[in-house]
Design an enzyme around this catalytic site. Structure first.
Site, short mmCIF file in Angstrom:
data_model
loop_
_atom_site.label_atom_id
_atom_site.label_comp_id
_atom_site.label_asym_id
_atom_site.label_seq_id
_atom_site.Cartn_x
_atom_site.Cartn_y
_atom_site.Cartn_z
N CYS A 32 64.03 84.49 86.33
CA CYS A 32 63.88 85.71 87.06
C CYS A 32 63.22 85.74 88.29
CB CYS A 32 63.76 86.97 86.33
SG CYS A 32 64.75 87.16 85.02
N LYS A 77 57.08 92.01 74.52
CA LYS A 77 56.34 90.77 75.03
C LYS A 77 54.99 90.66 74.02
CE LYS A 77 58.66 89.99 78.93
NZ LYS A 77 58.78 89.59 80.53
N ASP A 129 52.19 94.63 88.05
CA ASP A 129 53.37 94.05 87.02
C ASP A 129 52.29 93.38 85.91
OD1 ASP A 129 54.95 92.93 85.29
OD2 ASP A 129 56.31 91.90 87.10
N GLN A 169 53.25 90.00 81.81
CA GLN A 169 52.60 88.98 81.15
C GLN A 169 51.14 89.03 80.85
OE1 GLN A 169 54.49 86.48 80.06
NE2 GLN A 169 56.38 87.33 80.79
N HIS A 180 58.46 88.32 89.70
CA HIS A 180 59.62 88.69 88.75
C HIS A 180 60.66 89.47 89.76
CE1 HIS A 180 62.09 89.84 85.12
NE2 HIS A 180 61.46 89.07 84.43
C1 LIG Z 1 59.38 90.01 81.41
C2 LIG Z 1 58.87 90.45 82.95
C3 LIG Z 1 59.28 91.81 83.69
C4 LIG Z 1 60.42 92.43 83.02
O1 LIG Z 1 60.15 93.08 81.49
P1 LIG Z 1 61.22 93.89 80.82
O2 LIG Z 1 60.66 93.79 79.62
O3 LIG Z 1 62.28 92.86 80.95
O4 LIG Z 1 61.59 95.15 81.64
C5 LIG Z 1 58.57 92.00 84.73
N1 LIG Z 1 57.66 91.16 85.12
C6 LIG Z 1 57.17 90.04 84.55
C7 LIG Z 1 56.24 89.19 85.06
C8 LIG Z 1 57.77 89.80 83.33
O5 LIG Z 1 57.54 88.65 82.70
#
Ligand SMILES: *Cc1c(COP(=O)(O)O)cnc(C)c1O
Length: 403
Positions: free
Chosen positions: A361, A223, A197, A200, A120
């Site tokens: 993104c 999320k 990260d 997800q 992302h």
């Molecule tokens: C949504 C997402 C982000 C960013 O998350 P925010 O809540 O917008 O800060 C980063 N990495 C992944 C894989 C995402 O799906």
């Protein structure tokens, strides 16, 4: 799990769009929020609102207790060793920026950071920003056609200059669940720390930071059925103690004078200013919610939805699916013939179906597949097989219309 009963906790799912029942399949962008979480927000405003970690008065202490209770719930949820390793942020993006900015100050010209091509933008751009200041370069791990990390290339990317690895646990586009435990092991064998990260992953997979042995793990409340504006950064104490603060301000200090300022103990050293205590408290309710359903039950249900969606979509002529890893979460990205993702998304919306379109993104990943955008449907616990069937039928209808 009784999905119809679960759905009753989400008034938004009763909405009509263009005269049809809303089918919300944009959960990877943000999930909806169940009543217990919204009620927790309401309670905070109606009963407990006071600034935290400061006052001696009852309200302030109660609000502080709620925030610290969430910290403990998060610690248990990801099995962190200590609450000192659990930092509240505004979201995954801020968590990664914190590490890039603070850890980044310890980097030197010529150092290298490894990321994957499926990241992302929030796990690319912060590293580029620090990279430009410090003359640090990014090395990029490629993926195969199925959307899986090429592990041999990953190993080959390590050099004497490698200082950091930053990878997604689960891709927001491909759904691939990456072998992060193995990737971290390899990084450690080169003496390199790793950030995961987890934006997800946290809503869909059991996360155990000690078992993964990751050095940092970032994710977002919004999320995972929680409120927006709250995120978590887990960091190993070993690193957090060495890293300089990210932002300066109230809350993060020990003693301040114009000659010299000392910093607060962990985790407060990294929490400058008044946190979003209302939403942090409510995030605790979201964790309770996930725990009460059971993350494995949620994952199994989403798996069923994913399989039905893939089977259905594959029967549409001209369908191209992106991300066919066997180890995959409830995300399906696709294009039909040369229909643009925007046209598909707009027409699906006319049929009541909310999907995501565009680059998600992840422009480098779009470039990897030679496209500028994709349509993405992503599932949550409240989605049903009927909704998936309606989504597949609608996609077929739009495809026939635009053929
Ligand atoms: C949504 C997402 C982000 C960013 O998350 P925010 O809540 O917008 O800060 C980063 N990495 C992944 C894989 C995402 O799906």
């Amino acid at each position: 799990m009784d999905i119809n009963k679960i759905r009753e906790d989400y008034p938004i799912l009763q909405r009509q769009i263009e005269g049809r029942p809303l089918i919300y399949l944009d959960n990877a962008a943000t999930s909806q929020t169940p009543r217990p979480v919204v009620e927790a927000i309401e309670q905070m405003y109606y009963r407990y609102k006071a600034n935290v970690h400061r006052g001696v008065h009852t309200l302030s202490q109660e609000a502080t207790d709620m925030v610290e209770l969430t910290r403990e719930k998060v610690r248990a949820f990801i099995n962190a060793g200590s609450i000192q390793e659990v930092i509240f942020t505004r979201g995954t993006t801020e968590g990664i920026n914190l590490v890039a900015s603070s850890f980044g100050q310890m980097l030197e010209s010529g150092d290298e950071i490894i990321v994957s091509v499926m990241e992302h933008h929030s796990n690319i751009v912060p590293w580029q920003l620090i990279g430009q200041r410090k003359r640090v370069t990014l090395r990029v791990v490629p993926i195969n056609e199925r959307g899986e990390v090429d592990m041999q290339s990953y190993e080959d990317l390590f050099s004497d200059n490698t200082r950091f690895v930053a990878v997604a646990h689960v891709s927001n586009v491909l759904g691939s669940i990456n072998p992060v435990k193995r990737m971290i092991e390899i990084a450690h064998s080169h003496g390199v720390p790793a950030l995961v990260d987890g934006a997800q992953a946290a809503p869909h997979v059991q996360v155990d930071v000690q078992q993964l042995d990751c050095d940092f793990y970032a994710f977002s409340s919004h999320k995972m059925y929680g409120p927006a504006g709250v995120g978590i950064l887990y960091g190993k104490r070993y690193w957090l103690e060495q890293m300089p603060p990210y932002q300066g301000g109230g809350e993060m200090i020990g003693q301040v004078s114009f000659e010299r300022t000392t910093f607060a103990e962990l985790p407060f050293k990294f929490e400058a200013g008044t946190p979003d205590f209302v939403d942090i408290a409510a995030f605790g309710a979201a964790i309770d919610y996930i725990q009460s359903l059971g993350i494995d039950n949620i994952a199994a249900h989403e798996r069923e939805l994913l399989n039905a969606a893939v089977d259905g979509l594959m029967s549409i002529e001209g369908m191209r699916l992106f991300g066919t890893s066997l180890n995959k979460s409830g995300v399906v990205s696709f294009l039909v013939n040369d229909i643009s993702s925007y046209d598909m998304g707009l027409l699906l919306d006319k049929l009541g179906i909310a999907v995501r379109t565009g680059h998600h993104c992840a422009q480098p990943l779009m470039a990897r597949y030679g496209v500028t955008g994709m349509v993405r449907a992503s599932f949550a616990v409240y989605n049903t097989l009927d909704e998936v069937a309606a989504f597949v039928a609608a996609t077929r209808r739009v495809a026939d219309m635009l053929r």
